[in-house]
Scaffold this motif. Sequence first.
Motif, PDB file in Angstrom:
ATOM      1  N   SER A   1       2.473  -1.566  -6.540  1.00 39.78           N
ATOM      2  CA  SER A   1       1.531  -1.394  -5.441  1.00 39.78           C
ATOM      3  C   SER A   1       0.194  -2.067  -5.745  1.00 39.78           C
ATOM      4  O   SER A   1      -0.379  -2.761  -4.893  1.00 39.78           O
ATOM      5  N   ALA A   2      -0.310  -1.876  -6.946  1.00 38.52           N
ATOM      6  CA  ALA A   2      -1.592  -2.486  -7.318  1.00 38.52           C
ATOM      7  C   ALA A   2      -1.512  -4.003  -7.275  1.00 38.52           C
ATOM      8  O   ALA A   2      -2.391  -4.680  -6.712  1.00 38.52           O
TER       9      ALA A   2
ATOM     10  N   GLY B   1       2.494   2.638  -3.285  1.00 38.92           N
ATOM     11  CA  GLY B   1       1.702   3.436  -4.214  1.00 38.92           C
ATOM     12  C   GLY B   1       1.900   4.927  -4.088  1.00 38.92           C
ATOM     13  O   GLY B   1       1.538   5.690  -4.994  1.00 38.92           O
TER      14      GLY B   1
ATOM     15  N   HIS C   1       0.830  -1.199   0.000  1.00 37.30           N
ATOM     16  CA  HIS C   1       0.000   0.000   0.000  1.00 37.30           C
ATOM     17  C   HIS C   1       0.869   1.255   0.000  1.00 37.30           C
ATOM     18  O   HIS C   1       0.634   2.203  -0.758  1.00 37.30           O
TER      19      HIS C   1
ATOM     20  N   SER D   1      -5.917   5.002  -4.482  1.00 32.78           N
ATOM     21  CA  SER D   1      -4.952   4.305  -3.628  1.00 32.78           C
ATOM     22  C   SER D   1      -5.116   4.683  -2.161  1.00 32.78           C
ATOM     23  O   SER D   1      -5.232   3.820  -1.285  1.00 32.78           O
TER      24      SER D   1
ATOM     25  N   CYS E   1      -4.390   8.028  -9.721  1.00 31.76           N
ATOM     26  CA  CYS E   1      -3.777   6.936  -8.962  1.00 31.76           C
ATOM     27  C   CYS E   1      -3.860   7.187  -7.459  1.00 31.76           C
ATOM     28  O   CYS E   1      -4.186   6.287  -6.677  1.00 31.76           O
TER      29      CYS E   1
ATOM     30  N   LEU F   1      -5.255   2.417 -10.911  1.00 33.86           N
ATOM     31  CA  LEU F   1      -3.793   2.394 -10.852  1.00 33.86           C
ATOM     32  C   LEU F   1      -3.216   1.725 -12.096  1.00 33.86           C
ATOM     33  O   LEU F   1      -2.253   2.225 -12.686  1.00 33.86           O
TER      34      LEU F   1
ATOM     35  N   THR G   1       3.800   2.266  -9.095  1.00 31.06           N
ATOM     36  CA  THR G   1       2.335   2.235  -9.212  1.00 31.06           C
ATOM     37  C   THR G   1       1.838   0.831  -9.548  1.00 31.06           C
ATOM     38  O   THR G   1       0.904   0.318  -8.905  1.00 31.06           O
TER      39      THR G   1
END
Length: 478
Positions: free
Chosen positions: A208-209, A21, A18, A133, A129, A87, A205
Amino acid sequence: MTATASTAPLPTRIKLAHGLGSVTMGVKEAGLTTFFMIYYNQVLGFDPRVVSLVLIGAMLIDALVDPLIGRLSDATRTRLGRRLPWLYGAALPMAIAWALLWVSPDVARHSTLGLILNVVAVRVLVSACEIPSVSLVAELTRDYDERTTLMRFRFLFGWLGGLAATALAYGYFLKSDDPARSGLLDPSGYAAFGLFGAMLILVSTLGSAAGQQRRILALPPPPVQAHGSSMLTDIALAFRNPAFIALASGALFVVTGYATTIAATNYTMLYIWRLSDDQLALYPIGLAVAVFGAFAAVGLAHRRFGKRDTAIAAVLFSGVVAFLPYAARNLGWWPELGGWPSMVLLLTLQTISLFGLVVGHISCSSMVAEIVEAHEVEHGTRIEGVFFAGYLMTQKFGQAFGIFTVGQLVAYVGLGERVRPEDWPASAAATMGWIFAGLMILIAIMAAAGLRRYAIDRAGHEARLAALAAARNEASKP
């Protein structure tokens, strides 16, 4: 309260994924707030007021789009899970837009409209994003302290991304081979700086996703909307919430103080403190100490004093410490400018002041999540995206105000065109120092005054969680 899926501690891997992101936000802040103005003003020759207006105009457009992005992310339902498609979809366009901002200076030099469109694209794509997020904070956990932990990781990774970009800018990309000329005023390194940032944006990015994918798919569905699916209704309810109004009014000035500090950094370092490239390369060390110190301290402070009181104390403390070096310099109590004793003392005080700003910033951001349950108790809906989008919009207004202030200050003291530090009058440097120091005190007072009206504390939040749990149990009975 018995731990449930929504209040039990989160796995460390989820916290890390998390937090990852927010690297994009850190890179964007480092570029647009720290280097953009001096690049387009002192390197490419734009009037500082034009540069600040470009940034402000892009922020205002972006801010107006934020609630729409937040509401749409609340309504996103796909096989990839809630919010994450945003994202995946924005990562590559965002990286390309960022690279173009620094790789194509000839286009920017001859087209102010092209520059505006490029900056708007960067800001809107970053929001596409960041809002989905950060909205996951209120979905991943309902625990008061776990939300602080998620925000700590977001800020840590965001600052690490910004620090990586800043450290490499000062120490490598923008470091001059000529000791008599500052690398910040040499256009040759900015393209590599932009490409490095684009790579960080893309990798962080998407990473993180992907790291949160399974967890998000396992979350329970949100409650059914009780007042229809009207986007305008949700946005209007959020912006009438008393706790949100109080938080926004204080956070506006917390962010203004941060943005003013960062946007003025290169100007103050070069023209007030007369630092060399080697000394500037040490500046990110102070940033890193402030960030890691805040990361370690903010959780303890929230448990001891609560989020609101921690934020108030931190921003007031930061304002006072920020005032001290400029006052000492102008009163003749400071070591010789440009020397290493001056650099060490300045870096120490700046680090302490930034520590307070980061603690205040983390605290304010974490306070948004508790408003989600307060709204749910009253209206029966969860609109995390709208609240976090509204808060991000507030941040952008604060950033715009800070950058506008610095642009006006730079023009007022005679830095409207290309000026070498050694050619600038000492009286102008003293004037700039007094104005900047006074602004730091005033902004801190305004931030504290706004935050005092935020009324949600730990006890109130836990009472709302209990009420929501009881309501769900009652609704599940035959």
